[in-house]
Structure formats: structure tokens, C-alpha cells
Design a protein around this motif. Sequence first.
Motif, PDB file in Angstrom:
ATOM      1  N   LYS A  14       0.801  -1.222   0.000  1.00 37.11           N
ATOM      2  CA  LYS A  14       0.000   0.000   0.000  1.00 37.11           C
ATOM      3  C   LYS A  14       0.842   1.284   0.000  1.00 37.11           C
ATOM      4  O   LYS A  14       0.570   2.195  -0.782  1.00 37.11           O
ATOM      5  CB  LYS A  14      -0.983  -0.004   1.171  1.00 37.11           C
ATOM      6  N   PRO A  15       1.892   1.409   0.836  1.00 40.27           N
ATOM      7  CA  PRO A  15       2.700   2.639   0.802  1.00 40.27           C
ATOM      8  C   PRO A  15       3.354   2.877  -0.574  1.00 40.27           C
ATOM      9  O   PRO A  15       3.461   4.016  -1.023  1.00 40.27           O
ATOM     10  CB  PRO A  15       3.773   2.409   1.873  1.00 40.27           C
ATOM     11  N   TYR A  16       3.784   1.815  -1.240  1.00 44.92           N
ATOM     12  CA  TYR A  16       4.385   1.927  -2.564  1.00 44.92           C
ATOM     13  C   TYR A  16       3.390   2.553  -3.546  1.00 44.92           C
ATOM     14  O   TYR A  16       3.718   3.503  -4.259  1.00 44.92           O
ATOM     15  CB  TYR A  16       4.817   0.539  -3.049  1.00 44.92           C
ATOM     16  N   TRP A  17       2.174   2.037  -3.573  1.00 41.11           N
ATOM     17  CA  TRP A  17       1.160   2.527  -4.506  1.00 41.11           C
ATOM     18  C   TRP A  17       0.680   3.927  -4.141  1.00 41.11           C
ATOM     19  O   TRP A  17       0.389   4.730  -5.025  1.00 41.11           O
ATOM     20  CB  TRP A  17      -0.005   1.545  -4.604  1.00 41.11           C
ATOM     21  N   GLU A  18       0.594   4.235  -2.849  1.00 43.14           N
ATOM     22  CA  GLU A  18       0.205   5.592  -2.440  1.00 43.14           C
ATOM     23  C   GLU A  18       1.221   6.616  -2.935  1.00 43.14           C
ATOM     24  O   GLU A  18       0.854   7.676  -3.445  1.00 43.14           O
ATOM     25  CB  GLU A  18       0.052   5.671  -0.919  1.00 43.14           C
TER      26      GLU A  18
END
Length: 135
Positions: A14-18
Amino acid sequence: MEGRFIPQPSPVSKPYWEKASQEELWIQKCEDCSAHTFYPRVACPHCWGENLKWVKASGKGKIYTYTVVHRTDLDAFADKVPYIYAIVELEEGPRMSANIINCPVDEVHTGMPVQVVFEELGSDMKLPQFEPRSS
């Protein structure tokens, strides 16, 4: 993008895509052995430590290897052939797969310097891709 596969972020990714949706490339760095890693995971593949933090990557790298795709069975990519699929070695060390865009297929080569760019996928999601850069 109609017909295009949209990644489904997991709690780990999730942090990567955000950050990608903000047009920033972030990767993980192990606090135990200082190695950078990609793809998002819960343990460092170098020392198996679980003390990974997210850090902003330079977005620069070079083509480690590539192939030019001339045919596809996937409708979502039919209008994109030929396209360049590559493994990019980031300046920080990890390698990641991506398309090389804004580059004629007859000009791509291993070792080519590239920089990250972001492709809009819709649903507030952007996909990191790479394009040639000078030096």
C-alpha cells in the motif's frame, strides 16, 4: 484505462502505490543491514530482518535486460505492441520490471540510463514506467 489490469495493493504494498499515485518512487530499506529492496515485502531478502522502512528512491537507473514484445494474447496490451519490457536496475541497487516508454524499439540497449515516469491507470493509481535519460 479500459481493459487494463489494475493492481490491488496489499497491506505490505500500500505505501508503494500511495507514493506512486503522487508520482514518487519509494522502495524499502533494511534498518538492520542497510540494503535497499524491491518488491514490497515484510522481511529483508538479504539478512531476513523485519526492520524495513520506506525511503524515496532517486527514480534513476539503467536497463539491466529487456525484450521487445511484438505479439500479445492480452487485449489490454494489443494496441501497445511493439513495446519494451525491461528489468531496470535502480541506482539504489534493487531491480524492478517496467515498460520502457518514449523510446524507439531500435534504440533501446542494456546499460541505457533511464528515469522513472508515471502512467495514469485511473482510480487514483499510477504505474511507474521508465524512459531514456541523458547520462
